[in-house]
Design an enzyme around this catalytic site. Structure first.
Site, PDB file in Angstrom:
ATOM      1  N   LYS A 224      54.830 -41.991  18.146  1.00 12.05           N
ATOM      2  CA  LYS A 224      55.453 -43.055  18.109  1.00 12.05           C
ATOM      3  C   LYS A 224      54.759 -44.455  18.578  1.00 12.05           C
ATOM      4  CE  LYS A 224      57.658 -43.777  22.367  1.00 12.05           C
ATOM      5  NZ  LYS A 224      58.683 -44.605  22.838  1.00 12.05           N
TER       6      LYS A 224
ATOM      7  N   LYS B 177      54.811 -37.284  29.783  1.00 17.31           N
ATOM      8  CA  LYS B 177      54.168 -38.396  30.599  1.00 17.31           C
ATOM      9  C   LYS B 177      53.458 -37.545  31.731  1.00 17.31           C
ATOM     10  CE  LYS B 177      56.285 -42.646  29.187  1.00 17.31           C
ATOM     11  NZ  LYS B 177      57.178 -43.835  29.621  1.00 17.31           N
TER      12      LYS B 177
ATOM     13  N   LYS C  36      54.108 -48.822  24.237  1.00 19.47           N
ATOM     14  CA  LYS C  36      53.349 -49.592  25.114  1.00 19.47           C
ATOM     15  C   LYS C  36      52.080 -49.129  25.617  1.00 19.47           C
ATOM     16  CE  LYS C  36      57.681 -51.741  26.765  1.00 19.47           C
ATOM     17  NZ  LYS C  36      58.650 -50.768  27.183  1.00 19.47           N
TER      18      LYS C  36
HETATM   19  N1  AQP Z   1      58.328 -46.668  18.450  1.00 24.49           N
HETATM   20  C1  AQP Z   1      59.766 -46.909  18.651  1.00 24.49           C
HETATM   21  N2  AQP Z   1      60.436 -46.859  17.455  1.00 24.49           N
HETATM   22  C2  AQP Z   1      61.752 -47.271  17.725  1.00 24.49           C
HETATM   23  N3  AQP Z   1      62.214 -47.484  18.980  1.00 24.49           N
HETATM   24  C3  AQP Z   1      61.495 -47.598  20.213  1.00 24.49           C
HETATM   25  N4  AQP Z   1      61.737 -47.871  21.340  1.00 24.49           N
HETATM   26  C4  AQP Z   1      60.587 -47.615  21.897  1.00 24.49           C
HETATM   27  N5  AQP Z   1      59.639 -47.408  21.159  1.00 24.49           N
HETATM   28  C5  AQP Z   1      60.212 -47.180  20.090  1.00 24.49           C
HETATM   29  C6  AQP Z   1      62.935 -48.042  21.763  1.00 24.49           C
HETATM   30  O1  AQP Z   1      62.801 -49.221  22.765  1.00 24.49           O
HETATM   31  C7  AQP Z   1      63.727 -49.081  23.621  1.00 24.49           C
HETATM   32  C8  AQP Z   1      62.924 -49.412  25.052  1.00 24.49           C
HETATM   33  O2  AQP Z   1      62.123 -48.582  25.293  1.00 24.49           O
HETATM   34  P1  AQP Z   1      61.566 -48.428  26.563  1.00 24.49           P
HETATM   35  O3  AQP Z   1      60.397 -49.521  26.621  1.00 24.49           O
HETATM   36  O4  AQP Z   1      62.242 -48.571  27.820  1.00 24.49           O
HETATM   37  O5  AQP Z   1      60.772 -47.136  26.717  1.00 24.49           O
HETATM   38  P2  AQP Z   1      59.871 -46.255  25.801  1.00 24.49           P
HETATM   39  O6  AQP Z   1      60.664 -45.772  24.853  1.00 24.49           O
HETATM   40  O7  AQP Z   1      59.186 -45.467  26.808  1.00 24.49           O
HETATM   41  O8  AQP Z   1      58.882 -47.360  25.252  1.00 24.49           O
HETATM   42  P3  AQP Z   1      57.443 -47.459  24.956  1.00 24.49           P
HETATM   43  O9  AQP Z   1      56.977 -48.434  24.263  1.00 24.49           O
HETATM   44  O10 AQP Z   1      56.978 -46.133  24.304  1.00 24.49           O
HETATM   45  O11 AQP Z   1      56.846 -47.481  26.513  1.00 24.49           O
HETATM   46  P4  AQP Z   1      55.719 -46.410  27.222  1.00 24.49           P
HETATM   47  O12 AQP Z   1      54.511 -46.610  26.318  1.00 24.49           O
HETATM   48  O13 AQP Z   1      55.580 -47.317  28.439  1.00 24.49           O
HETATM   49  O14 AQP Z   1      56.383 -45.162  27.436  1.00 24.49           O
HETATM   50  C9  AQP Z   1      64.237 -47.875  23.707  1.00 24.49           C
HETATM   51  O15 AQP Z   1      65.566 -48.128  22.869  1.00 24.49           O
HETATM   52  C10 AQP Z   1      63.382 -47.069  22.746  1.00 24.49           C
HETATM   53  O16 AQP Z   1      64.346 -45.979  21.999  1.00 24.49           O
END
Ligand code: AQP
Length: 346
Positions: free
Chosen positions: A208, A125, A211
């Site tokens: 992966k 990030k 968001k």
């Molecule tokens: N692609 C994924 N597959 C399985 N699990 C996922 N999680 C996130 N992406 C996947 C799980 O969702 C929970 C919450 O995640 P988060 O929103 O707190 O943080 P993150 O992992 O950073 O999610 P994003 O969507 O990737 O957000 P951004 O893009 O803002 O960084 C966690 O349990 C995570 O494991």
């Protein structure tokens, strides 16, 4: 990943599950399959469960205030529509429970700079622009450790991407216990299980689903309508081969493997079952089956989310009452932490 804690380390603690999701954008299929769906299953097994919209984590990168407010309520609606019952589980917003930030400060003084610098999420990030990243983004894993340990949570269901942060939570708990000669914090177990612990982007099987991916076609949002879901699956990147006749045939085919895993997680079956039923099919046949399944599973959740969002005051009431219940558990644990560390508490 740190070794699984021997049973006796955690036997003094009541089994308790904690997990959180950032209100940093629309919920997507990865969040649902990797987190929300499993949270509801855990609650339904009768384990005490605490779930949180981690808004303090979300602001480690810029959030428009109005968007953050909307995303927090939408995320709460997503939790409830996915089966979280706010009467049985504790559901709240992180910033409403100040004990998280207070314990995070104490953990900032336990965690080492070197540990934080090795976190792959920090490196991804902050990228080449680390000088301009917020201090909060660097310290993110210490806040996450506080989120978990302020409840003495013994288990944390998460997706694969959070494995390294969980390992750091265990390291912080172990160092605290060792430095102060106590067995005060549990050595929390990550629970990473099922076919969809890492749902991949629909445009690139090596990334992966996330968001923050600039391409909306890379993910299925929980707010997408049926037509959009079907279109995204139809256009998902695949290779020209049909689905293989056994799981080994998915080797080296990340996009095909991703669609098989998504199907299995949505249908509550194993990837083996999917290959048994669909092996040999061209994607022109398999993708419409997957789209039908995704719409059937997600449409009721998305329509309940829309309904809940009609009444933001009720969502705020649910979060406020969850925060009160959360504080009843967190406050004495924080207080005891202060005492162990030698702070005079009057
Ligand atoms: N692609 C994924 N597959 C399985 N699990 C996922 N999680 C996130 N992406 C996947 C799980 O969702 C929970 C919450 O995640 P988060 O929103 O707190 O943080 P993150 O992992 O950073 O999610 P994003 O969507 O990737 O957000 P951004 O893009 O803002 O960084 C966690 O349990 C995570 O494991």
């Amino acid at each position: 990943m740190a070794e699984t804690a021997p049973d006796d380390v955690n036997s003094a603690f009541t089994p308790r599950v904690f997990s959180g999701i950032q209100p940093s954008g629309h919920l997507h299929l990865g969040n649902y399959l990797g987190a929300l769906k499993r949270f509801a299953e855990t609650q339904n097994r009768g384990v005490q469960s605490i779930y949180c919209m981690v808004d303090l984590h979300a602001i480690t990168v810029w959030q428009e205030p109005a968007d953050l407010r909307h995303a927090t309520r939408e995320l709460a609606a997503g939790f409830i529509a996915s089966g979280l019952d706010p009467a049985r589980s504790i559901l709240f917003n992180q910033s409403q429970v100040p004990e998280h930030a207070q314990l995070a400060w104490l953990f900032n003084c336990v965690a080492r700079m070197g540990w934080m610098g090795r976190m792959t999420q920090w490196k991804d990030k902050a990228g080449k622009n680390a000088e301009n990243a917020s201090l909060g983004l660097f310290a993110y894993p210490a806040l996450m450790a506080a989120d978990i340990l302020v409840y003495h949570a013994t288990h944390v269901p998460v997706g694969e991407d959070q494995k390294q942060h969980l390992e750091l939570t265990r390291d912080i708990a172990a160092k605290f216990n060792h430095d102060y000669g106590v067995d005060f914090f549990p050595i929390t177990e990550p629970v990473i299980e099922g076919a969809a612990t890492r749902v991949m982007s629909l445009r690139d099987g090596s990334k992966k689903m996330s968001k923050s991916d600039p391409s909306d076609m890379s993910r299925i949002n929980m707010t997408d309508d049926a037509e959009t879901i079907a279109k995204k699956i139809r256009k998902a990147k695949t290779d020209p081969e049909p689905l293989p006749m056994d799981l080994d045939g998915l080797e080296g085919r990340p996009e095909a493997r991703n669609l098989v895993n998504i199907y299995a997680a949505l249908a509550d079956c194993t990837p083996e079952d999917v290959i048994r039923d669909h092996g040999g099919q061209q994607f022109g046949t398999f993708k419409p089956s997957l789209a039908d399944l995704a719409v059937a599973k997600l449409a009721p959740i998305s329509s309940e989310m829309q309904q809940l969002m009609q009444d933001p005051a009720e969502i705020d009431r649910i979060l406020g009452s969850g925060a009160e219940r959360a504080r009843e558990i967190a406050a004495p644990i924080l207080e005891r932490t202060f005492e162990i560390m030698g702070m005079v508490r009057g």
